[in-house]
Write a protein that holds these residues in place. Structure first.
Motif, PDB file in Angstrom:
ATOM      1  N   PHE A 161       0.612  -0.846   0.147  1.00 37.19           N
ATOM      2  CA  PHE A 161       0.645  -0.219  -0.579  1.00 37.19           C
ATOM      3  C   PHE A 161       0.886   1.247  -0.103  1.00 37.19           C
ATOM      4  O   PHE A 161       1.903   1.155   0.470  1.00 37.19           O
ATOM      5  CB  PHE A 161      -0.736  -0.511   1.309  1.00 37.19           C
ATOM      6  CG  PHE A 161      -2.366  -1.093   0.954  1.00 37.19           C
ATOM      7  CD1 PHE A 161      -1.818  -1.091   0.419  1.00 37.19           C
ATOM      8  CD2 PHE A 161      -3.138  -0.456   2.119  1.00 37.19           C
ATOM      9  CE1 PHE A 161      -3.600  -2.329  -0.178  1.00 37.19           C
ATOM     10  CE2 PHE A 161      -4.383  -1.363   1.931  1.00 37.19           C
ATOM     11  CZ  PHE A 161      -4.503  -1.874   0.984  1.00 37.19           C
ATOM     12  N   THR A 162       0.109   2.292  -0.436  1.00 39.61           N
ATOM     13  CA  THR A 162       0.943   3.695  -0.625  1.00 39.61           C
ATOM     14  C   THR A 162       0.162   4.989   0.288  1.00 39.61           C
ATOM     15  O   THR A 162      -0.847   3.784   0.835  1.00 39.61           O
ATOM     16  CB  THR A 162       0.954   4.341  -1.985  1.00 39.61           C
ATOM     17  OG1 THR A 162       0.176   4.561  -2.659  1.00 39.61           O
ATOM     18  CG2 THR A 162       1.508   3.316  -3.466  1.00 39.61           C
ATOM     19  N   ILE A 163       1.117   6.081   0.207  1.00 37.25           N
ATOM     20  CA  ILE A 163       0.002   6.018   1.594  1.00 37.25           C
ATOM     21  C   ILE A 163      -1.403   6.995   1.439  1.00 37.25           C
ATOM     22  O   ILE A 163      -2.143   6.733   2.430  1.00 37.25           O
ATOM     23  CB  ILE A 163       0.725   7.551   1.974  1.00 37.25           C
ATOM     24  CG1 ILE A 163       2.566   8.208   2.638  1.00 37.25           C
ATOM     25  CG2 ILE A 163      -0.213   8.868   3.289  1.00 37.25           C
ATOM     26  CD1 ILE A 163       1.932   7.251   4.295  1.00 37.25           C
ATOM     27  N   PRO A 164      -1.796   7.201   0.080  1.00 41.14           N
ATOM     28  CA  PRO A 164      -3.006   7.321   0.082  1.00 41.14           C
ATOM     29  C   PRO A 164      -4.166   6.450   0.454  1.00 41.14           C
ATOM     30  O   PRO A 164      -5.315   6.719   0.762  1.00 41.14           O
ATOM     31  CB  PRO A 164      -3.092   8.045  -1.370  1.00 41.14           C
ATOM     32  CG  PRO A 164      -2.194   8.785  -1.513  1.00 41.14           C
ATOM     33  CD  PRO A 164      -1.032   7.514  -0.912  1.00 41.14           C
ATOM     34  N   LEU A 165      -4.020   5.202   0.039  1.00 41.12           N
ATOM     35  CA  LEU A 165      -4.477   4.481   0.335  1.00 41.12           C
ATOM     36  C   LEU A 165      -4.661   3.506   1.671  1.00 41.12           C
ATOM     37  O   LEU A 165      -5.472   3.036   2.328  1.00 41.12           O
ATOM     38  CB  LEU A 165      -3.224   2.771  -0.713  1.00 41.12           C
ATOM     39  CG  LEU A 165      -4.367   2.847  -1.986  1.00 41.12           C
ATOM     40  CD1 LEU A 165      -3.175   1.063  -2.538  1.00 41.12           C
ATOM     41  CD2 LEU A 165      -5.281   3.154  -2.552  1.00 41.12           C
ATOM     42  N   PHE A 166      -3.367   3.930   2.378  1.00 37.79           N
ATOM     43  CA  PHE A 166      -3.348   3.920   4.355  1.00 37.79           C
ATOM     44  C   PHE A 166      -4.245   4.388   4.577  1.00 37.79           C
ATOM     45  O   PHE A 166      -4.782   4.715   5.633  1.00 37.79           O
ATOM     46  CB  PHE A 166      -1.970   4.009   4.474  1.00 37.79           C
ATOM     47  CG  PHE A 166      -1.992   3.594   6.135  1.00 37.79           C
ATOM     48  CD1 PHE A 166      -1.282   2.584   6.091  1.00 37.79           C
ATOM     49  CD2 PHE A 166      -1.911   4.591   6.933  1.00 37.79           C
ATOM     50  CE1 PHE A 166      -1.881   2.042   7.669  1.00 37.79           C
ATOM     51  CE2 PHE A 166      -1.453   4.478   8.378  1.00 37.79           C
ATOM     52  CZ  PHE A 166      -1.738   3.279   8.704  1.00 37.79           C
ATOM     53  N   ILE A 167      -4.404   5.953   4.945  1.00 36.87           N
ATOM     54  CA  ILE A 167      -5.491   7.213   4.763  1.00 36.87           C
ATOM     55  C   ILE A 167      -6.818   6.854   4.549  1.00 36.87           C
ATOM     56  O   ILE A 167      -7.880   7.157   5.029  1.00 36.87           O
ATOM     57  CB  ILE A 167      -4.754   8.695   3.970  1.00 36.87           C
ATOM     58  CG1 ILE A 167      -3.177   8.953   4.053  1.00 36.87           C
ATOM     59  CG2 ILE A 167      -6.015   8.808   4.140  1.00 36.87           C
ATOM     60  CD1 ILE A 167      -2.965   9.885   3.945  1.00 36.87           C
ATOM     61  N   ALA A 168      -6.822   5.675   3.169  1.00 38.48           N
ATOM     62  CA  ALA A 168      -8.228   6.208   3.143  1.00 38.48           C
ATOM     63  C   ALA A 168      -9.234   4.942   4.144  1.00 38.48           C
ATOM     64  O   ALA A 168     -10.050   4.591   3.976  1.00 38.48           O
ATOM     65  CB  ALA A 168      -8.205   5.538   1.056  1.00 38.48           C
ATOM     66  N   ASN A 169      -7.842   3.883   4.583  1.00 40.54           N
ATOM     67  CA  ASN A 169      -8.387   2.826   4.887  1.00 40.54           C
ATOM     68  C   ASN A 169      -9.154   3.320   6.294  1.00 40.54           C
ATOM     69  O   ASN A 169      -9.645   2.684   7.114  1.00 40.54           O
ATOM     70  CB  ASN A 169      -6.926   1.655   5.650  1.00 40.54           C
ATOM     71  CG  ASN A 169      -7.168   1.113   5.124  1.00 40.54           C
ATOM     72  OD1 ASN A 169      -7.101   0.839   4.161  1.00 40.54           O
ATOM     73  ND2 ASN A 169      -5.286   0.483   4.773  1.00 40.54           N
ATOM     74  N   PHE A 170      -8.464   4.697   7.362  1.00 42.40           N
ATOM     75  CA  PHE A 170      -9.781   5.821   8.462  1.00 42.40           C
ATOM     76  C   PHE A 170     -11.150   5.553   8.231  1.00 42.40           C
ATOM     77  O   PHE A 170     -11.451   6.500   8.870  1.00 42.40           O
ATOM     78  CB  PHE A 170      -8.532   6.433   8.761  1.00 42.40           C
ATOM     79  CG  PHE A 170      -7.699   5.359   9.214  1.00 42.40           C
ATOM     80  CD1 PHE A 170      -7.467   5.243  10.342  1.00 42.40           C
ATOM     81  CD2 PHE A 170      -6.194   6.413   8.943  1.00 42.40           C
ATOM     82  CE1 PHE A 170      -5.641   4.302  10.355  1.00 42.40           C
ATOM     83  CE2 PHE A 170      -4.313   5.507   9.142  1.00 42.40           C
ATOM     84  CZ  PHE A 170      -4.556   4.945   9.870  1.00 42.40           C
ATOM     85  N   ILE A 171     -11.644   6.091   6.467  1.00 45.20           N
ATOM     86  CA  ILE A 171     -12.861   5.998   6.219  1.00 45.20           C
ATOM     87  C   ILE A 171     -13.646   4.474   5.433  1.00 45.20           C
ATOM     88  O   ILE A 171     -12.944   3.874   4.551  1.00 45.20           O
ATOM     89  CB  ILE A 171     -12.537   7.251   4.855  1.00 45.20           C
ATOM     90  CG1 ILE A 171     -11.509   8.165   5.557  1.00 45.20           C
ATOM     91  CG2 ILE A 171     -14.421   7.426   4.737  1.00 45.20           C
ATOM     92  CD1 ILE A 171     -11.392   9.057   4.934  1.00 45.20           C
ATOM     93  N   THR A 172     -14.650   4.854   6.709  1.00 40.82           N
ATOM     94  CA  THR A 172     -15.806   2.727   6.796  1.00 40.82           C
ATOM     95  C   THR A 172     -16.778   3.145   6.723  1.00 40.82           C
ATOM     96  O   THR A 172     -17.405   4.718   6.552  1.00 40.82           O
ATOM     97  CB  THR A 172     -14.503   1.949   7.376  1.00 40.82           C
ATOM     98  OG1 THR A 172     -14.998   2.494   8.614  1.00 40.82           O
ATOM     99  CG2 THR A 172     -13.323   2.094   7.319  1.00 40.82           C
ATOM    100  N   GLU A 173     -17.435   2.339   5.959  1.00 40.99           N
ATOM    101  CA  GLU A 173     -18.963   2.752   6.700  1.00 40.99           C
ATOM    102  C   GLU A 173     -19.218   2.923   7.832  1.00 40.99           C
ATOM    103  O   GLU A 173     -20.226   3.456   8.033  1.00 40.99           O
ATOM    104  CB  GLU A 173     -19.398   1.163   6.081  1.00 40.99           C
ATOM    105  CG  GLU A 173     -18.990   0.102   6.670  1.00 40.99           C
ATOM    106  CD  GLU A 173     -19.717  -1.050   6.093  1.00 40.99           C
ATOM    107  OE1 GLU A 173     -19.682  -1.964   6.187  1.00 40.99           O
ATOM    108  OE2 GLU A 173     -20.250  -1.023   5.013  1.00 40.99           O
ATOM    109  N   ASP A 174     -18.484   2.333   8.781  1.00 36.11           N
ATOM    110  CA  ASP A 174     -18.482   2.516   9.901  1.00 36.11           C
ATOM    111  C   ASP A 174     -18.628   3.928  10.763  1.00 36.11           C
ATOM    112  O   ASP A 174     -18.885   4.290  11.437  1.00 36.11           O
ATOM    113  CB  ASP A 174     -18.041   1.070  10.940  1.00 36.11           C
ATOM    114  CG  ASP A 174     -18.073  -0.218  10.698  1.00 36.11           C
ATOM    115  OD1 ASP A 174     -19.636  -0.095  10.496  1.00 36.11           O
ATOM    116  OD2 ASP A 174     -17.677  -1.081  11.024  1.00 36.11           O
ATOM    117  N   GLY A 175     -17.411   4.102  10.597  1.00 34.46           N
ATOM    118  CA  GLY A 175     -17.669   5.957  10.715  1.00 34.46           C
ATOM    119  C   GLY A 175     -15.848   6.205  10.244  1.00 34.46           C
ATOM    120  O   GLY A 175     -15.643   5.686   9.138  1.00 34.46           O
TER     121      GLY A 175
END
Length: 270
Positions: free
Chosen positions: A219-233
């Motif tokens: 994973f690159t940094i943008p993908l890592f950041i996207a992990n913190f935005i989920t359907e649960d919040g």
């Protein structure tokens, strides 16, 4: 009066620009409870490092290394190919205006939305066995970093007087020697300026990384950041902490290379 008004407008613009950055830094040091209850407060009442513990456990260092490696390699390839292409377009004449057609094609590719070329690129990389590889992502980034480098370097190479090269050629210097000892040193500020922007493009790219990389260890940094935005919040603390840390390398690089960046812009505007 005009000078005072001008200064006030400048400081207002700086404040508006820095407000999201200050908010990001402040939120990164807030506890989860304070993020929810603090409202519009910019800076935390009590500094917390919970967000940094979360992202460190998520192997942030690995993602930073991936992004840095991919951005540096894609920039190196783009600079080399872009420099040679820009030099050829400036110094040589092409029949039937093929140089203009080539530049137009490069510009069209640069202006296309990434999703337009994503599916064909995915098919090509799948057949070549380059999916979920760092080198595949480096090659995919050339779709946008290479056209950018070509167009940026055109202006810098045009500013180099042809007479200098002609004099060197009369003294027996062949093309490779002229490029190495004349064109490259004179074009160095432009190359540095182009490299900084190309690095930023590679560092921030998201769509190609999302489509072509499948395992977390790549994973690159943008993908890592996207992990913190989920359907649960949204995990705002971890999101802001990662954004803060990921912005520091490019800010440090731009700050260190500032003098070359300014020289590059002044060279291109002559």
């Amino acid at each position: 009066m005009n000078s005072t008004l001008h200064r006030l407008l400048v400081w207002l613009a700086v404040a508006l620009f820095l407000l999201p950055v200050i908010w990001m830094f402040g939120t990164a040091f807030k506890s989860p409870a304070e993020i929810i209850n603090a409202g519009a407060r910019l800076w935390p009442q009590q500094i917390s490092f919970d967000a940094f513990r979360i992202i460190w456990q998520g192997e942030l260092a690995t993602q930073i290394g991936n992004s840095l490696l991919i951005a540096v390699l894609s920039t190196a390839i783009s600079l080399l190919a872009g420099f040679l292409a820009a030099y050829a377009l400036v110094r040589y004449r092409f029949p039937a205006r093929l140089d203009n057609l080539f530049l137009l094609a490069v510009l069209v590719v640069k202006m296309m939305p990434p999703i337009v070329v994503a599916i064909p690129l995915y098919s090509l990389m799948n057949h070549a066995g380059l999916l979920n590889t760092r080198i595949g992502l480096v090659l995919a980034y050339q779709v946008y970093t290479l056209p950018f480098c070509i167009w940026m370097l055109l202006g810098f190479i045009r500013d180099i007087p042809l007479e200098i090269e002609e004099a060197a050629a009369m003294d027996g210097a062949h093309l490779a020697k002229r490029l190495a000892y004349i064109v490259l040193p004179l074009c160095a500020p432009g190359l540095v300026a182009t490299a900084i922007f190309s690095l930023i493009l590679g560092w921030n790219e998201f769509l190609f990384s999302l489509l072509f990389i499948h395992t977390p260890d790549k994973f690159t940094i943008p993908l890592f950041i996207a992990n913190f935005i989920t359907e649960d919040g949204t995990s705002w603390g971890a999101l802001m902490a990662t954004g803060m840390i990921s912005s520091l390398p490019m800010l440090a690089l731009a700050g260190y290379m500032q003098r070359y960046l300014l020289r590059g812009f002044s060279m291109g505007l002559k």
